[in-house]
Each structure stands twice: as C-alpha cells, then as structure tokens.
Motif scaffolding. Sequence first.
Motif, PDB file in Angstrom:
ATOM      1  N   VAL A 141      -8.242   0.326   1.569  1.00 43.63           N
ATOM      2  CA  VAL A 141      -6.979   0.803   2.130  1.00 43.63           C
ATOM      3  C   VAL A 141      -6.000   0.979   0.977  1.00 43.63           C
ATOM      4  CG1 VAL A 141      -5.071   0.366   3.722  1.00 43.63           C
ATOM      5  CG2 VAL A 141      -7.382  -0.450   4.282  1.00 43.63           C
ATOM      6  N   THR A 142      -5.561   2.211   0.723  1.00 40.16           N
ATOM      7  CA  THR A 142      -4.583   2.438  -0.337  1.00 40.16           C
ATOM      8  C   THR A 142      -3.165   2.283   0.217  1.00 40.16           C
ATOM      9  OG1 THR A 142      -4.365   4.840  -0.026  1.00 40.16           O
ATOM     10  CG2 THR A 142      -6.162   4.055  -1.451  1.00 40.16           C
ATOM     11  N   GLY A 143      -2.225   1.977  -0.669  1.00 39.27           N
ATOM     12  CA  GLY A 143      -0.858   1.758  -0.215  1.00 39.27           C
ATOM     13  C   GLY A 143      -0.764   0.585   0.742  1.00 39.27           C
ATOM     14  N   ALA A 144      -1.549  -0.465   0.444  1.00 36.41           N
ATOM     15  CA  ALA A 144      -1.690  -1.580   1.386  1.00 36.41           C
ATOM     16  C   ALA A 144      -0.648  -2.670   1.203  1.00 36.41           C
ATOM     17  CB  ALA A 144      -3.092  -2.186   1.260  1.00 36.41           C
ATOM     18  N   ALA A 146      -3.294  -0.726  -8.790  1.00 35.28           N
ATOM     19  CA  ALA A 146      -3.584   0.571  -9.406  1.00 35.28           C
ATOM     20  C   ALA A 146      -2.452   1.542  -9.131  1.00 35.28           C
ATOM     21  CB  ALA A 146      -4.893   1.139  -8.870  1.00 35.28           C
ATOM     22  N   ASP A 147      -2.101   2.322 -10.132  1.00 37.35           N
ATOM     23  CA  ASP A 147      -1.149   3.414  -9.975  1.00 37.35           C
ATOM     24  C   ASP A 147      -1.952   4.658  -9.623  1.00 37.35           C
ATOM     25  OD1 ASP A 147       0.712   5.410 -10.099  1.00 37.35           O
ATOM     26  OD2 ASP A 147       1.371   4.989 -12.150  1.00 37.35           O
ATOM     27  N   LEU A 148      -1.898   5.062  -8.369  1.00 37.23           N
ATOM     28  CA  LEU A 148      -2.753   6.152  -7.900  1.00 37.23           C
ATOM     29  C   LEU A 148      -2.435   7.486  -8.567  1.00 37.23           C
ATOM     30  CD1 LEU A 148      -3.035   5.367  -4.090  1.00 37.23           C
ATOM     31  CD2 LEU A 148      -4.649   4.835  -5.902  1.00 37.23           C
ATOM     32  N   THR A 177       2.011  -2.197  -6.684  1.00 38.62           N
ATOM     33  CA  THR A 177       3.010  -3.262  -6.781  1.00 38.62           C
ATOM     34  C   THR A 177       2.342  -4.617  -6.589  1.00 38.62           C
ATOM     35  OG1 THR A 177       4.652  -1.729  -5.858  1.00 38.62           O
ATOM     36  CG2 THR A 177       5.244  -4.070  -5.943  1.00 38.62           C
ATOM     37  N   GLN A 178       2.214  -5.365  -7.661  1.00 37.06           N
ATOM     38  CA  GLN A 178       1.482  -6.623  -7.642  1.00 37.06           C
ATOM     39  C   GLN A 178       2.094  -7.630  -6.671  1.00 37.06           C
ATOM     40  OE1 GLN A 178      -1.444  -7.285  -9.504  1.00 37.06           O
ATOM     41  NE2 GLN A 178      -1.510  -9.011  -8.061  1.00 37.06           N
TER      42      GLN A 178
END
Length: 244
Positions: free
Chosen positions: A12-15, A59-61, A40-41
């Motif tokens: 899931v990205t942007g999770a 990760a910076d997509l 954002t850690q």
Amino acid sequence: MVLSIFGKRIVVTGAGQGIGRALALRLSKFGGKVIAVSRTQKHLDTLFQEDPKIEIITADLADWESTRAAIEGAGRIDLLVNNAAAARLDRFLDVKPDDVDVLFNVNLKSVINVSQVAAKSMIATGNGGSIVNISSQASQAALKDHAVYCATKAALDQLTRVMALELGPHNIRVNAVNPTVVMTDMGRVGWNDPEKAASMTSKIPLGRFAEVDEVVDAVVYLLSNRSSMINGVTLPIDGGFLAT
C-alpha cells in the motif's frame, strides 16, 4: 463474506496517513501481510506502533530508481494499492512547470514504476493478483484550480484500462476507485468552511462527502476474490456527483 486477503502480501503506497493508513490497518486486520510505503518516516513509525504486524518502507515515490529498489526488496507481492498522490492547486494560467513535473511524477509515473515491480512478481508466482489505483472524481469532472491534478487522474484512469488489458491474460486484475472529497483529517481541515463545503455537497445527490471507510470498503472488495470478474473499471465513490 469470505475474502481472499489472509496471508497475501499487500503493498500500500501513501500508507502513512488518510485512506492509505486506514487501508493498511484494515488489510492487516483481515490477515494480510501489509507492506506500507510512505516518504514520511514519522507517519510509518506511528503506523507500526499501532500495528506491529505491518512492514514499513520509507521511499520517495518521485525517485524512480530508489523506489524501484525498495519495492523489489520487499519480496513477493500478491496485491497492490497505488494510493500515494500529490496535489498542487492553482488557476490554469498560473500553473508552473514544477507543478506539472511533481504531480505527474507522483500521481502517474510512480504508479507505473511500482506496478511494474508488483506485476512482475505476480506473474512470477503464477497466481495472478489484483491492483487498485486510487483515482478521483477529478478524472472525469473539471474542477476549478485543479488543471494539473485533473489531468493526472484522467491519465491514471486510462493507464488503469491499459494495465487491465495487458495484465488480464496473466490473471491480474486492475481497477480504480474515484472518490469525491473524503473526510480524512486533511479533508476535514480543507473543507471545514460550511460555505465552501456547500459548494461541493450541493452537487452530490447524497448531500455529503465520503467517509474514509466507504473508500476502504470498495478497495478491499476489488482486491478480494469477491470481485474476480471485475477488471478495468473506474468506480466512482462520489454519492452520485458524476451522475448529475
């Protein structure tokens, strides 16, 4: 309703926040092995504290190579939700080149990148899979000050259809959901002005914005075996906005 989520490895990205966070928690609750991706850690740290079963990847997509390496390092992928997105709102005549680059990099290019890795993993296992892209009603309706955002989401809808066409023979289904304004924490802040909210809700036959769970429910359904013949759709979650 029995869902085929248990034991699946789900990216899931942007999770870190909003819909993505709620999705990660719901899918983990259903027994999925969730890999949560965010740039954002601190958001990932609080997510992990809430549910330590969730794997986290920072990760910076917008960075193709580092993102690709990070997703490839996650191992087998059975299901994918491309949720991460960026928004910069401005009048068409004031759009800047950087606005175009940032929004297309995150809202479209990163979906291609992450989905390539995920689809190759699904093909390698021979078990197929499901990909859900989080689009927007802005893909189909012109919204003031949303020129570039609307364009990225329209492109995402068409990408969804092409992915469905090309990946379908590998038993990989690809669909999109297209919500109206969603009452995430950010959504509540952005639309807390009653006059501003009324300008949008007056165009929605149900007369209200969407709740986070209403989007999560649809995505979980499209990921699951209960939607096994649904492929290449763009599903509005908009209370009838696009029907008017």
